[in-house]
Design an enzyme around this catalytic site. Structure first.
Site, PDB file in Angstrom:
ATOM      1  N   GLY A  32     -24.672 -10.093 -62.801  1.00  0.00           N
ATOM      2  CA  GLY A  32     -24.120  -9.325 -61.685  1.00  0.00           C
ATOM      3  C   GLY A  32     -23.193  -8.214 -62.147  1.00  0.00           C
ATOM      4  N   ALA A  33     -22.729  -7.407 -61.188  1.00  0.00           N
ATOM      5  CA  ALA A  33     -21.855  -6.274 -61.523  1.00  0.00           C
ATOM      6  C   ALA A  33     -20.598  -6.769 -62.234  1.00  0.00           C
ATOM      7  CB  ALA A  33     -21.493  -5.515 -60.239  1.00  0.00           C
ATOM      8  N   ARG A  59     -34.165 -16.401 -61.189  1.00  0.00           N
ATOM      9  CA  ARG A  59     -34.812 -15.078 -61.310  1.00  0.00           C
ATOM     10  C   ARG A  59     -34.543 -14.439 -62.657  1.00  0.00           C
ATOM     11  NH1 ARG A  59     -32.607 -15.162 -56.150  1.00  0.00           N
ATOM     12  NH2 ARG A  59     -30.590 -14.414 -56.888  1.00  0.00           N
ATOM     13  N   SER A  60     -33.388 -14.703 -63.233  1.00  0.00           N
ATOM     14  CA  SER A  60     -32.991 -14.025 -64.480  1.00  0.00           C
ATOM     15  C   SER A  60     -33.201 -14.891 -65.711  1.00  0.00           C
ATOM     16  CB  SER A  60     -31.506 -13.646 -64.417  1.00  0.00           C
ATOM     17  OG  SER A  60     -31.242 -12.882 -63.273  1.00  0.00           O
ATOM     18  N   ARG A 119      -9.412 -19.845 -52.998  1.00  0.00           N
ATOM     19  CA  ARG A 119      -8.190 -19.042 -53.202  1.00  0.00           C
ATOM     20  C   ARG A 119      -6.986 -19.511 -52.398  1.00  0.00           C
ATOM     21  NH1 ARG A 119     -11.120 -13.310 -52.587  1.00  0.00           N
ATOM     22  NH2 ARG A 119     -12.095 -13.173 -54.634  1.00  0.00           N
ATOM     23  N   CYS A 148     -10.219  -8.222 -54.831  1.00  0.00           N
ATOM     24  CA  CYS A 148      -9.968  -7.033 -55.661  1.00  0.00           C
ATOM     25  C   CYS A 148      -8.825  -6.168 -55.125  1.00  0.00           C
ATOM     26  CB  CYS A 148     -11.259  -6.224 -55.777  1.00  0.00           C
ATOM     27  SG  CYS A 148     -12.186  -6.127 -54.249  1.00  0.00           S
ATOM     28  N   GLN A 175     -12.688   1.659 -50.375  1.00  0.00           N
ATOM     29  CA  GLN A 175     -13.270   0.684 -51.296  1.00  0.00           C
ATOM     30  C   GLN A 175     -14.671   1.062 -51.766  1.00  0.00           C
ATOM     31  OE1 GLN A 175     -11.041  -2.870 -48.909  1.00  0.00           O
ATOM     32  NE2 GLN A 175     -12.557  -3.542 -50.397  1.00  0.00           N
ATOM     33  N   SER A 178     -19.037  -1.313 -55.653  1.00  0.00           N
ATOM     34  CA  SER A 178     -19.120  -2.442 -56.591  1.00  0.00           C
ATOM     35  C   SER A 178     -18.622  -3.735 -55.985  1.00  0.00           C
ATOM     36  CB  SER A 178     -18.337  -2.123 -57.866  1.00  0.00           C
ATOM     37  OG  SER A 178     -16.993  -1.801 -57.537  1.00  0.00           O
ATOM     38  N   HIS A 262     -11.548   1.149 -56.466  1.00  0.00           N
ATOM     39  CA  HIS A 262     -10.942   1.144 -55.137  1.00  0.00           C
ATOM     40  C   HIS A 262      -9.680   2.013 -55.137  1.00  0.00           C
ATOM     41  CE1 HIS A 262     -13.628  -1.946 -53.984  1.00  0.00           C
ATOM     42  NE2 HIS A 262     -12.821  -2.973 -53.880  1.00  0.00           N
ATOM     43  N   GLN A 337     -12.337  -1.706 -59.552  1.00  0.00           N
ATOM     44  CA  GLN A 337     -12.634  -2.949 -58.829  1.00  0.00           C
ATOM     45  C   GLN A 337     -13.274  -3.978 -59.747  1.00  0.00           C
ATOM     46  OE1 GLN A 337     -15.899  -4.224 -57.802  1.00  0.00           O
ATOM     47  NE2 GLN A 337     -14.879  -5.956 -56.809  1.00  0.00           N
TER      48      GLN A 337
END
Ligand code: A2P
Length: 357
Positions: A32-33, A59-60, A119, A148, A175, A178, A262, A337
């Site tokens: 992922g990013a 998938r990966s 969190r 973020c 924002q 990403s 951001h 971000q």
């Protein structure tokens, strides 16, 4: 070596003495990013890994990613993925964290979780190392990486708050794509290219056209209050990180067509008059911050300059003329971000775990 993490491991966790001076690290959501940046941060910061395990969806599986000159094969995440893992960095969304973070803890790992799943749990520290590293002293195997905006904002707010407790905060955010993941970044690229070719583009990831547009944050809207999920997270998490559970916060979160940094306008009310000069001095020497505050050249924090930078940029420090008492300052902040808003902060948390081992 004996494990000294001051963590209260679940009683059923295996009694495996992890060597956190050279830990086995897993990245969940490696493709992922944020996952890609976690890999980059570990490499750039010479994080001492004994070995690195890359986990993603089926998938990966079988694809490869490079780390320190070697090709590592991505594995599909599953119940047996965490055997022998000391530190697991999660960034595959809340659902995956809820399902697999307890599995990783059970297997003896410490989890640094980038999702919002844990969190607000009392036994899960929510940590920005520059701000509240001391909250890591006690945990039950999971440490949460903040939203973020909350992470970036609190890096800029904490030095001011330590000197002059903040009484009220008003924020407007700008924002980047990403924050909605790699697919949203790709949608921004593709929709911009289509727009410039004069072609139509049907949004698939985000709810509205993104090229040359902006829109209210795509998190779920609470129709009663009129605040979306992102705004609610930023309020709750900023309060928790700063240790100000009752801080009044007003916020508007907006998605803008920027790839990965951001920006935010922060209006900060203190209990007494704080001059822009004093604020500038407090922020100039603070960890994780870079002052970009050049009125003569009209040069202030920008996403293009924050992108790829570890430091959060802060500037446009001035009196908020909306408060004639002089107790409110206005700031403009920009931070990457994917770095301070996600991967870098997670790796900094992991570094603190090593220091305490
Ligand atoms: P994959 O690339 O195999 O889909 P982003 O936030 O950029 O959208 O990335 C999400 C990350 O979370 C990706 O690495 C993605 O892997 C991973 N992921 C999504 N769903 C799962 C799942 N069910 N199990 C494991 N990894 C997942």
């Amino acid at each position: 070596m004996s494990l000294d993490l001051s963590l209260e491991a679940p009683s059923s966790a295996p009694d495996r003495p992890a060597d956190l001076r050279a830990p086995v690290v897993a990245i969940v959501g490696a493709t992922g990013a944020v996952g890609v940046e976690l890999l980059n941060c570990l490499e750039a910061r010479n994080f001492p890994v004994a070995s690195l395990k890359l986990l993603a969806s089926p998938r990966s599986a079988g694809q490869k990613m490079r780390f320190r000159g070697q090709d590592l094969v991505i594995e599909a995440l599953g119940p047996d993925s965490f055997q022998g893992v000391d530190i697991a960095l999660f960034s595959a969304g809340s659902g995956v964290s809820k399902q697999y973070a307890p599995v990783a803890v059970q297997a003896g790992a410490v989890v640094v979780d980038n999702s919002s799943a844990f969190r607000m749990r009392a036994d899960v520290p929510l940590v920005v190392p520059e701000v509240n590293a001391e909250s890591m002293v006690s945990h039950a195997g999971i440490i949460a990486n903040p939203n973020c905006v909350a992470a970036i904002a609190t890096v800029a707010l904490a030095p001011l708050h330590r000197a002059h407790p903040i009484r009220r905060l008003t924020a407007a955010t700008y924002q980047a794509a990403s924050g909605a993941g790699a697919a949203a970044m790709e949608e921004l690229r593709q929709s911009t290219a289509a727009y410039l070719r004069g072609e139509g583009f049907e949004p698939k990831v985000l709810p509205h056209p993104y090229a040359f547009n902006l829109f209210s944050h795509n998190a779920e809207m609470d129709e009663e209050s009129g605040y979306n999920g992102e705004e609610q997270k930023v309020v709750a998490e900023t309060r928790r990180i700063l240790g100000t559970p009752d801080l009044p916060v007003g916020i508007t979160c907006i998605r803008v067509p920027v790839l990965r940094a951001h920006a935010m306008a922060l209006h900060v009310e203190f209990g007494e008059v704080v001059t822009p000069e004093e604020a500038r001095a407090l922020l100039a020497g603070a960890p994780g911050l870079k002052l970009v505050d050049d009125r003569a050249r009209n040069h202030f924090p920008m996403p293009s300059e924050a992108s790829g930078q570890d430091d959060v940029l802060v500037g446009r420090i001035r009196r908020d003329l909306g408060d004639p008492s002089g107790r409110t300052l206005a700031l403009f902040v920009a931070g990457d971000q994917l770095l301070k808003g996600a991967a870098l902060n997670a790796v900094q948390i992991a570094e603190r775990l090593l220091r305490r081992a």
